[in-house]
Design a protein around this motif. Structure first.
Motif, mmCIF file in Angstrom:
data_model
loop_
_atom_site.group_PDB
_atom_site.id
_atom_site.type_symbol
_atom_site.label_atom_id
_atom_site.label_comp_id
_atom_site.label_asym_id
_atom_site.label_seq_id
_atom_site.Cartn_x
_atom_site.Cartn_y
_atom_site.Cartn_z
ATOM 1 N N THR A 47 48.274 34.904 39.509
ATOM 2 C CA THR A 47 47.342 35.863 38.938
ATOM 3 C C THR A 47 45.929 35.424 39.261
ATOM 4 O OG1 THR A 47 48.862 36.346 37.121
ATOM 5 C CG2 THR A 47 46.570 37.043 36.858
ATOM 6 N N VAL A 48 45.182 36.302 39.928
ATOM 7 C CA VAL A 48 43.810 35.989 40.329
ATOM 8 C C VAL A 48 42.869 36.891 39.540
ATOM 9 C CG1 VAL A 48 42.202 35.764 42.238
ATOM 10 C CG2 VAL A 48 44.649 35.416 42.637
ATOM 11 N N SER A 49 42.006 36.275 38.761
ATOM 12 C CA SER A 49 41.061 37.032 37.952
ATOM 13 C C SER A 49 39.743 37.174 38.700
ATOM 14 C CB SER A 49 40.837 36.340 36.613
ATOM 15 O OG SER A 49 40.262 35.071 36.817
ATOM 16 N N SER A 50 39.085 38.301 38.449
ATOM 17 C CA SER A 50 37.810 38.567 39.143
ATOM 18 C C SER A 50 36.646 37.979 38.381
ATOM 19 C CB SER A 50 37.635 40.069 39.300
ATOM 20 O OG SER A 50 37.671 40.707 38.047
ATOM 21 N N VAL A 97 46.093 38.196 54.689
ATOM 22 C CA VAL A 97 45.956 36.798 54.255
ATOM 23 C C VAL A 97 45.534 35.881 55.400
ATOM 24 C CG1 VAL A 97 47.721 37.188 52.509
ATOM 25 C CG2 VAL A 97 48.355 36.087 54.673
ATOM 26 N N LYS A 98 45.434 36.428 56.590
ATOM 27 C CA LYS A 98 45.102 35.607 57.760
ATOM 28 C C LYS A 98 43.762 34.921 57.554
ATOM 29 C CE LYS A 98 46.719 37.501 61.343
ATOM 30 N NZ LYS A 98 46.949 38.411 62.491
ATOM 31 N N TYR A 112 55.862 25.258 51.984
ATOM 32 C CA TYR A 112 54.646 25.342 51.184
ATOM 33 C C TYR A 112 53.803 26.548 51.610
ATOM 34 C CZ TYR A 112 55.924 20.452 50.456
ATOM 35 O OH TYR A 112 56.602 19.293 50.151
ATOM 36 N N LEU A 113 52.986 27.010 50.681
ATOM 37 C CA LEU A 113 52.002 28.036 50.998
ATOM 38 C C LEU A 113 50.689 27.624 50.343
ATOM 39 C CD1 LEU A 113 51.565 30.759 52.435
ATOM 40 C CD2 LEU A 113 51.884 31.855 50.201
ATOM 41 N N GLN A 114 49.751 27.197 51.164
ATOM 42 C CA GLN A 114 48.410 26.885 50.682
ATOM 43 C C GLN A 114 47.604 28.168 50.689
ATOM 44 O OE1 GLN A 114 47.054 23.885 49.554
ATOM 45 N NE2 GLN A 114 45.309 25.179 49.013
ATOM 46 N N MET A 115 47.090 28.531 49.533
ATOM 47 C CA MET A 115 46.337 29.781 49.393
ATOM 48 C C MET A 115 44.909 29.451 48.986
ATOM 49 S SD MET A 115 49.188 32.178 47.512
ATOM 50 C CE MET A 115 49.015 31.328 45.942
ATOM 51 N N ASN A 116 43.974 29.815 49.834
ATOM 52 C CA ASN A 116 42.553 29.578 49.576
ATOM 53 C C ASN A 116 41.814 30.901 49.486
ATOM 54 O OD1 ASN A 116 43.003 26.753 49.837
ATOM 55 N ND2 ASN A 116 42.771 26.900 52.055
ATOM 56 N N SER A 117 40.617 30.847 48.946
ATOM 57 C CA SER A 117 39.772 32.049 48.830
ATOM 58 C C SER A 117 40.565 33.213 48.241
ATOM 59 C CB SER A 117 39.209 32.426 50.202
ATOM 60 O OG SER A 117 38.460 31.363 50.744
ATOM 61 N N LEU A 118 41.245 32.944 47.164
ATOM 62 C CA LEU A 118 42.114 33.962 46.561
ATOM 63 C C LEU A 118 41.305 35.146 46.041
ATOM 64 C CD1 LEU A 118 44.608 31.576 44.812
ATOM 65 C CD2 LEU A 118 45.252 33.406 46.386
ATOM 66 N N LYS A 119 41.920 36.316 46.137
ATOM 67 C CA LYS A 119 41.306 37.560 45.703
ATOM 68 C C LYS A 119 42.180 38.198 44.620
ATOM 69 C CE LYS A 119 39.718 38.444 50.448
ATOM 70 N NZ LYS A 119 39.748 39.412 51.577
ATOM 71 N N PRO A 120 41.604 39.050 43.783
ATOM 72 C CA PRO A 120 42.429 39.721 42.764
ATOM 73 C C PRO A 120 43.609 40.472 43.369
ATOM 74 C CG PRO A 120 40.113 39.973 42.228
ATOM 75 C CD PRO A 120 40.159 39.313 43.577
ATOM 76 N N GLU A 121 43.461 40.998 44.564
ATOM 77 C CA GLU A 121 44.567 41.733 45.195
ATOM 78 C C GLU A 121 45.691 40.821 45.670
ATOM 79 O OE1 GLU A 121 41.291 41.952 45.908
ATOM 80 O OE2 GLU A 121 40.954 42.253 48.069
ATOM 81 N N ASP A 122 45.514 39.524 45.575
ATOM 82 C CA ASP A 122 46.604 38.594 45.874
ATOM 83 C C ASP A 122 47.534 38.411 44.671
ATOM 84 O OD1 ASP A 122 44.228 36.598 47.668
ATOM 85 O OD2 ASP A 122 45.742 37.939 48.523
ATOM 86 N N THR A 123 47.173 38.986 43.539
ATOM 87 C CA THR A 123 48.004 38.878 42.342
ATOM 88 C C THR A 123 49.371 39.493 42.595
ATOM 89 O OG1 THR A 123 46.119 38.874 40.834
ATOM 90 C CG2 THR A 123 48.235 39.605 39.949
ATOM 91 N N ALA A 124 50.418 38.697 42.364
ATOM 92 C CA ALA A 124 51.782 39.138 42.636
ATOM 93 C C ALA A 124 52.744 38.017 42.248
ATOM 94 C CB ALA A 124 51.970 39.468 44.119
ATOM 95 N N VAL A 125 54.018 38.334 42.268
ATOM 96 C CA VAL A 125 55.041 37.302 42.193
ATOM 97 C C VAL A 125 55.375 36.912 43.632
ATOM 98 C CG1 VAL A 125 57.357 36.685 41.432
ATOM 99 C CG2 VAL A 125 55.970 38.251 40.059
ATOM 100 N N TYR A 126 55.355 35.604 43.888
ATOM 101 C CA TYR A 126 55.574 35.097 45.240
ATOM 102 C C TYR A 126 56.972 34.483 45.326
ATOM 103 C CZ TYR A 126 50.736 35.875 46.549
ATOM 104 O OH TYR A 126 49.543 36.469 46.853
ATOM 105 N N TYR A 127 57.646 34.807 46.427
ATOM 106 C CA TYR A 127 59.001 34.340 46.688
ATOM 107 C C TYR A 127 59.071 33.720 48.083
ATOM 108 C CZ TYR A 127 60.079 37.918 43.127
ATOM 109 O OH TYR A 127 60.123 38.692 41.994
ATOM 110 N N ALA A 155 38.923 34.175 41.119
ATOM 111 C CA ALA A 155 38.678 34.593 42.505
ATOM 112 C C ALA A 155 37.969 33.471 43.266
ATOM 113 C CB ALA A 155 37.848 35.867 42.524
ATOM 114 N N TRP A 156 38.352 33.331 44.535
ATOM 115 C CA TRP A 156 37.848 32.292 45.443
ATOM 116 C C TRP A 156 38.456 30.923 45.176
ATOM 117 C CZ3 TRP A 156 35.969 34.460 49.495
ATOM 118 C CH2 TRP A 156 35.305 35.676 49.384
ATOM 119 N N GLY A 157 39.379 30.848 44.188
ATOM 120 C CA GLY A 157 40.063 29.597 43.937
ATOM 121 C C GLY A 157 41.226 29.384 44.893
#
Length: 114
Positions: free
Chosen positions: A111-114, A63-64, A79-94, A14-16
């Motif tokens: 996969t975002v771990s808490s 995600v805003k 590209y998709l830059q993802m910052n401050s990731l949360k466990p609820e962002d866990t998913a397969v991205y397409y 998380a937060w990565g």
């Protein structure tokens, strides 16, 4: 047939941060709005970010301020830059067009771990 290949996913705390890439086998990006979608287990696929051919962007409220979509038309890549990731962002991205979908790629697991 245009193919979409997503990459860059992984396991992060998380937060990565992670940066996803989507490469297309054909020159489609320059004339189409493209989007990043995600599907979590047991949930429907949802659009999280999109970018027009001119570079205008739009984001889901969830995600805003944390995610940023960009494109390189010369490289046929989005590209998709993802910052401050949360466990609820866990998913397969397409990635795919915003409308008139192409065949879906295999996606990339985030996969975002808490």
């Amino acid at each position: 047939q245009v193919q979409l290949v997503e990459s860059g996913g992984g396991l992060v705390q998380a937060w990565g941060s992670l940066r996803l890439s989507c490469a297309a086998s054909g020159s489609i990006f320059s004339i189409n709005a493209m989007g990043w979608y995600r599907q979590a287990p047991g949930k429907q696929r949802e659009l999280v970010a999109s970018i027009t051919w001119g570079g205008s962007t739009s984001y889901a409220d969830s995600v805003k301020g944390r995610f940023a979509i960009s494109r390189d038309n010369a490289k046929n890549t989005v590209y998709l830059q993802m910052n401050s990731l949360k466990p609820e962002d866990t998913a397969v991205y397409y990635c795919n067009k915003v409308r008139n979908f192409l065949p879906w790629g295999q996606g990339t697991q985030v996969t975002v771990s808490s």
